[in-house]
Design a protein around this motif. Structure first.
Motif, PDB file in Angstrom:
ATOM      1  N   ILE A   3       1.028  -1.345  -0.020  1.00 28.26           N
ATOM      2  CA  ILE A   3      -0.041  -0.060  -0.001  1.00 28.26           C
ATOM      3  C   ILE A   3       1.000   1.437  -0.008  1.00 28.26           C
ATOM      4  O   ILE A   3       0.685   2.122  -0.713  1.00 28.26           O
ATOM      5  CB  ILE A   3      -0.883   0.006   1.198  1.00 28.26           C
ATOM      6  N   ILE A   4       2.041   1.124   0.866  1.00 29.71           N
ATOM      7  CA  ILE A   4       2.784   2.356   0.701  1.00 29.71           C
ATOM      8  C   ILE A   4       3.563   2.606  -0.538  1.00 29.71           C
ATOM      9  O   ILE A   4       3.470   3.797  -1.086  1.00 29.71           O
ATOM     10  CB  ILE A   4       3.727   2.104   2.098  1.00 29.71           C
ATOM     11  N   TYR A   5       4.232   1.554  -1.128  1.00 25.22           N
ATOM     12  CA  TYR A   5       4.885   1.820  -2.392  1.00 25.22           C
ATOM     13  C   TYR A   5       3.911   1.970  -3.573  1.00 25.22           C
ATOM     14  O   TYR A   5       4.353   3.214  -4.409  1.00 25.22           O
ATOM     15  CB  TYR A   5       5.796   0.593  -2.599  1.00 25.22           C
ATOM     16  N   SER A   6       2.641   1.638  -3.444  1.00 21.33           N
ATOM     17  CA  SER A   6       1.862   2.078  -4.821  1.00 21.33           C
ATOM     18  C   SER A   6       1.081   3.227  -4.348  1.00 21.33           C
ATOM     19  O   SER A   6       0.591   4.063  -5.345  1.00 21.33           O
ATOM     20  CB  SER A   6       0.755   1.046  -4.697  1.00 21.33           C
ATOM     21  N   ASN A   7       1.118   4.025  -3.122  1.00 20.36           N
ATOM     22  CA  ASN A   7       0.395   5.292  -3.006  1.00 20.36           C
ATOM     23  C   ASN A   7       1.233   6.417  -2.676  1.00 20.36           C
ATOM     24  O   ASN A   7       0.705   7.547  -2.696  1.00 20.36           O
ATOM     25  CB  ASN A   7      -0.787   5.081  -1.884  1.00 20.36           C
ATOM     26  N   ALA A   8       2.550   6.140  -2.232  1.00 17.92           N
ATOM     27  CA  ALA A   8       3.252   7.435  -1.775  1.00 17.92           C
ATOM     28  C   ALA A   8       3.613   8.201  -3.021  1.00 17.92           C
ATOM     29  O   ALA A   8       3.341   9.531  -3.061  1.00 17.92           O
ATOM     30  CB  ALA A   8       4.686   6.639  -1.651  1.00 17.92           C
ATOM     31  N   PRO A   9       3.548   7.847  -4.339  1.00 17.51           N
ATOM     32  CA  PRO A   9       3.624   8.696  -5.553  1.00 17.51           C
ATOM     33  C   PRO A   9       2.617   9.607  -5.511  1.00 17.51           C
ATOM     34  O   PRO A   9       2.615  10.859  -6.023  1.00 17.51           O
ATOM     35  CB  PRO A   9       3.995   7.885  -6.915  1.00 17.51           C
ATOM     36  N   TYR A  10       1.410   9.057  -5.525  1.00 19.54           N
ATOM     37  CA  TYR A  10       0.128   9.626  -5.535  1.00 19.54           C
ATOM     38  C   TYR A  10      -0.177  10.863  -4.365  1.00 19.54           C
ATOM     39  O   TYR A  10      -0.780  11.870  -4.715  1.00 19.54           O
ATOM     40  CB  TYR A  10      -1.351   8.655  -5.613  1.00 19.54           C
ATOM     41  N   VAL A  11       0.356  10.612  -3.342  1.00 19.73           N
ATOM     42  CA  VAL A  11       0.397  11.631  -2.197  1.00 19.73           C
ATOM     43  C   VAL A  11       1.293  12.716  -2.618  1.00 19.73           C
ATOM     44  O   VAL A  11       0.898  14.017  -2.406  1.00 19.73           O
ATOM     45  CB  VAL A  11       0.928  11.005  -0.841  1.00 19.73           C
ATOM     46  N   GLY A  12       2.534  12.349  -3.224  1.00 19.19           N
ATOM     47  CA  GLY A  12       3.241  13.526  -3.550  1.00 19.19           C
ATOM     48  C   GLY A  12       2.867  14.226  -4.839  1.00 19.19           C
ATOM     49  O   GLY A  12       2.949  15.424  -4.867  1.00 19.19           O
ATOM     50  N   LEU A  13       1.893  13.537  -5.716  1.00 20.58           N
ATOM     51  CA  LEU A  13       1.529  14.160  -6.684  1.00 20.58           C
ATOM     52  C   LEU A  13       0.230  15.178  -6.349  1.00 20.58           C
ATOM     53  O   LEU A  13       0.265  16.188  -6.833  1.00 20.58           O
ATOM     54  CB  LEU A  13       1.038  13.160  -7.716  1.00 20.58           C
ATOM     55  N   LEU A  14      -0.224  14.669  -5.212  1.00 24.79           N
ATOM     56  CA  LEU A  14      -1.289  15.679  -4.731  1.00 24.79           C
ATOM     57  C   LEU A  14      -0.754  16.890  -4.122  1.00 24.79           C
ATOM     58  O   LEU A  14      -1.061  18.050  -4.294  1.00 24.79           O
ATOM     59  CB  LEU A  14      -2.338  14.877  -3.490  1.00 24.79           C
ATOM     60  N   GLY A  15       0.305  16.815  -3.630  1.00 26.53           N
ATOM     61  CA  GLY A  15       1.176  18.006  -3.096  1.00 26.53           C
ATOM     62  C   GLY A  15       1.536  18.906  -4.148  1.00 26.53           C
ATOM     63  O   GLY A  15       1.429  20.146  -4.084  1.00 26.53           O
ATOM     64  N   THR A  16       1.946  18.226  -5.277  1.00 28.29           N
ATOM     65  CA  THR A  16       2.156  18.881  -6.395  1.00 28.29           C
ATOM     66  C   THR A  16       1.110  19.738  -7.052  1.00 28.29           C
ATOM     67  O   THR A  16       1.251  20.959  -7.299  1.00 28.29           O
ATOM     68  CB  THR A  16       3.133  17.998  -7.381  1.00 28.29           C
ATOM     69  N   VAL A  17       0.140  18.797  -7.176  1.00 30.59           N
ATOM     70  CA  VAL A  17      -0.892  19.692  -7.850  1.00 30.59           C
ATOM     71  C   VAL A  17      -1.557  20.835  -6.913  1.00 30.59           C
ATOM     72  O   VAL A  17      -1.907  21.771  -7.391  1.00 30.59           O
ATOM     73  CB  VAL A  17      -2.038  18.672  -8.169  1.00 30.59           C
ATOM     74  N   ILE A  18      -1.644  20.621  -5.459  1.00 27.62           N
ATOM     75  CA  ILE A  18      -2.114  21.656  -4.694  1.00 27.62           C
ATOM     76  C   ILE A  18      -0.857  22.796  -4.751  1.00 27.62           C
ATOM     77  O   ILE A  18      -1.600  24.106  -4.961  1.00 27.62           O
ATOM     78  CB  ILE A  18      -2.410  21.176  -3.263  1.00 27.62           C
TER      79      ILE A  18
END
Length: 144
Positions: free
Chosen positions: A61-76
């Motif tokens: 779960i961590i390796y598959s979702n960490a890029p999305y959390v980072g991407l969310l920060g980038t989008v915001i």
């Protein structure tokens, strides 16, 4: 919007840091477990496989979702840059580029969490396969 502007970096970095900590904890826990595993404690293949694969889902779960959390920060972060540009009515290339580069750091941190987690997950998966095969051989020798 001001809350996001001042706190988004801290929120995303803290969340990714927490995810990284959990990933490291899962890997260390599994490695310590593998060092002390006793094949004689398990009655069948299913119970052994369940025991050796514990915490692997968390790592997945961590390796598959960490890029999305980072991407969310980038989008915001990019949204904040555009919002500030709209409020100022001034298009300053320097402030845009600086804002965008700062926004991209969240994606980079997400990848820094995801890539080692993926590597650890695959290494642990390989170790689990080896241990599972070793247990199969052990069961056959006990049955004889």
């Amino acid at each position: 919007m001001e809350f996001l502007k001042t706190h988004i970096d801290f929120i995303i970095i803290a969340l990714l840091g927490f995810m990284g900590f959990i990933a490291v904890w899962c890997v260390i826990e599994r490695l310590l477990f593998f060092r002390k595993v006793n094949l004689n404690e398990y009655e069948n293949q299913e119970s052994f496989d369940d025991a050796i694969s514990e915490n692997l889902t968390t790592l997945y779960i961590i390796y598959s979702n960490a890029p999305y959390v980072g991407l969310l920060g980038t989008v915001i972060g990019i949204m904040i840059v555009f919002y500030d540009m709209g409020l100022s009515g001034n298009i300053d290339v320097k402030s845009i580029v600086v804002g965008l580069s700062l926004a991209l750091k969240a994606t980079a941190i997400g990848l820094l969490v995801a890539i080692p987690s993926l590597m650890a997950y695959n290494a642990l998966l390989r170790k689990i396969t080896i241990l599972s095969n070793k247990f199969k051989v052990h069961l056959k020798s006990v049955e004889k």
